[in-house]
Write a protein that holds these residues in place. Structure first.
Motif, PDB file in Angstrom:
ATOM      1  N   UNK A   1       0.721  -1.207   0.024  1.00 54.25           N
ATOM      2  CA  UNK A   1      -0.029   0.200   0.225  1.00 54.25           C
ATOM      3  C   UNK A   1       0.949   1.092   0.062  1.00 54.25           C
ATOM      4  N   UNK A   2       0.266   2.367  -0.702  1.00 56.16           N
ATOM      5  CA  UNK A   2       1.028   3.531  -0.586  1.00 56.16           C
ATOM      6  C   UNK A   2       0.798   4.355   0.423  1.00 56.16           C
ATOM      7  N   UNK A   3      -0.277   4.251   1.104  1.00 55.26           N
ATOM      8  CA  UNK A   3      -0.613   5.163   2.398  1.00 55.26           C
ATOM      9  C   UNK A   3       0.625   5.162   3.278  1.00 55.26           C
ATOM     10  N   UNK A   4       1.201   4.218   3.885  1.00 58.90           N
ATOM     11  CA  UNK A   4       1.969   4.597   4.911  1.00 58.90           C
ATOM     12  C   UNK A   4       3.404   5.160   4.392  1.00 58.90           C
ATOM     13  N   UNK A   5       3.437   4.889   3.101  1.00 60.23           N
ATOM     14  CA  UNK A   5       4.656   5.500   2.530  1.00 60.23           C
ATOM     15  C   UNK A   5       4.459   7.081   2.229  1.00 60.23           C
ATOM     16  N   UNK A   6       3.137   7.443   1.819  1.00 62.59           N
ATOM     17  CA  UNK A   6       2.926   8.895   1.812  1.00 62.59           C
ATOM     18  C   UNK A   6       2.925   9.573   3.218  1.00 62.59           C
ATOM     19  N   UNK A   7       2.611   8.896   4.237  1.00 60.33           N
ATOM     20  CA  UNK A   7       2.560   9.345   5.569  1.00 60.33           C
ATOM     21  C   UNK A   7       3.922   9.685   6.056  1.00 60.33           C
ATOM     22  N   UNK A   8       5.048   8.829   5.575  1.00 58.65           N
ATOM     23  CA  UNK A   8       6.094   8.956   6.014  1.00 58.65           C
ATOM     24  C   UNK A   8       6.840  10.070   5.306  1.00 58.65           C
ATOM     25  N   UNK A   9       6.618  10.025   3.956  1.00 55.39           N
ATOM     26  CA  UNK A   9       6.977  11.150   2.988  1.00 55.39           C
ATOM     27  C   UNK A   9       6.562  12.622   3.816  1.00 55.39           C
ATOM     28  N   UNK A  10       5.225  12.605   3.970  1.00 48.81           N
ATOM     29  CA  UNK A  10       4.745  13.756   4.497  1.00 48.81           C
ATOM     30  C   UNK A  10       5.515  14.197   5.858  1.00 48.81           C
ATOM     31  N   UNK A  11       5.837  13.216   6.589  1.00 47.54           N
ATOM     32  CA  UNK A  11       6.365  13.487   8.079  1.00 47.54           C
ATOM     33  C   UNK A  11       7.487  14.283   7.796  1.00 47.54           C
ATOM     34  N   UNK A  12       8.486  13.515   6.617  1.00 44.64           N
ATOM     35  CA  UNK A  12       9.766  13.949   6.438  1.00 44.64           C
ATOM     36  C   UNK A  12       9.884  15.371   6.080  1.00 44.64           C
ATOM     37  N   UNK A  13       8.866  15.614   5.046  1.00 40.94           N
ATOM     38  CA  UNK A  13       9.011  16.943   4.260  1.00 40.94           C
ATOM     39  C   UNK A  13       8.319  18.223   4.991  1.00 40.94           C
ATOM     40  N   UNK A  14       7.462  17.791   5.809  1.00 38.48           N
ATOM     41  CA  UNK A  14       6.740  18.449   6.837  1.00 38.48           C
ATOM     42  C   UNK A  14       7.783  19.675   7.665  1.00 38.48           C
ATOM     43  N   UNK A  15       7.266  20.812   7.665  1.00 41.69           N
ATOM     44  CA  UNK A  15       8.103  21.769   8.519  1.00 41.69           C
ATOM     45  C   UNK A  15       7.393  22.004   9.784  1.00 41.69           C
ATOM     46  N   UNK A  16       6.119  21.686   9.887  1.00 38.24           N
ATOM     47  CA  UNK A  16       5.243  21.552  10.930  1.00 38.24           C
ATOM     48  C   UNK A  16       5.619  20.415  11.876  1.00 38.24           C
ATOM     49  N   UNK A  17       5.930  20.540  13.222  1.00 40.16           N
ATOM     50  CA  UNK A  17       6.156  19.318  13.803  1.00 40.16           C
ATOM     51  C   UNK A  17       4.588  18.990  14.782  1.00 40.16           C
ATOM     52  N   UNK A  18       4.551  17.640  15.146  1.00 42.04           N
ATOM     53  CA  UNK A  18       3.527  17.204  15.600  1.00 42.04           C
ATOM     54  C   UNK A  18       2.356  16.490  14.731  1.00 42.04           C
ATOM     55  N   UNK A  19       2.899  15.879  13.795  1.00 42.65           N
ATOM     56  CA  UNK A  19       2.190  15.281  12.762  1.00 42.65           C
ATOM     57  C   UNK A  19       1.654  14.034  13.265  1.00 42.65           C
ATOM     58  N   UNK A  20       0.467  14.177  13.326  1.00 43.98           N
ATOM     59  CA  UNK A  20      -0.174  12.735  13.588  1.00 43.98           C
ATOM     60  C   UNK A  20      -0.266  11.560  12.416  1.00 43.98           C
ATOM     61  N   UNK A  21       0.467  10.366  12.820  1.00 41.25           N
ATOM     62  CA  UNK A  21       0.555   9.572  11.725  1.00 41.25           C
ATOM     63  C   UNK A  21      -0.671   8.466  11.566  1.00 41.25           C
TER      64      UNK A  21
END
Length: 72
Positions: A45-65
């Motif tokens: 599935x691509x959803x966990x990958x998208x979540x990881x990428x969003x977390x890595x590229x996010x400037x904002x901290x506190x991302x809820x996976x």
């Protein structure tokens, strides 16, 4: 004289925006696309990958996976 200053500022901002845009394209091609290719080869599935990428590229901290929401 004022026209020269305005032209210089506009050209400088344009060059800065172009450099940021090109940097984003390079990051996309070197980071995101290889990860997608590997994941698609494994038929996962691509959803966990998208979540990881969003977390890595996010400037904002506190991302809820789990929910995909960003907390402030």
């Amino acid at each position: 004289m004022a026209n020269v200053i305005v032209y210089g500022l506009v050209k400088g901002l344009h060059d800065l925006a172009t450099a940021i845009w090109i940097g984003g394209l390079i990051q996309l091609s070197l980071v995101v696309l290889p990860a997608f290719k590997d994941r698609l080869k494994e038929d996962k599935e691509l959803r966990p990958l998208l979540m990881d990428i969003q977390k890595r590229l996010s400037i904002k901290k506190g991302f809820d996976e789990k929910s995909g929401d960003c907390k402030e």
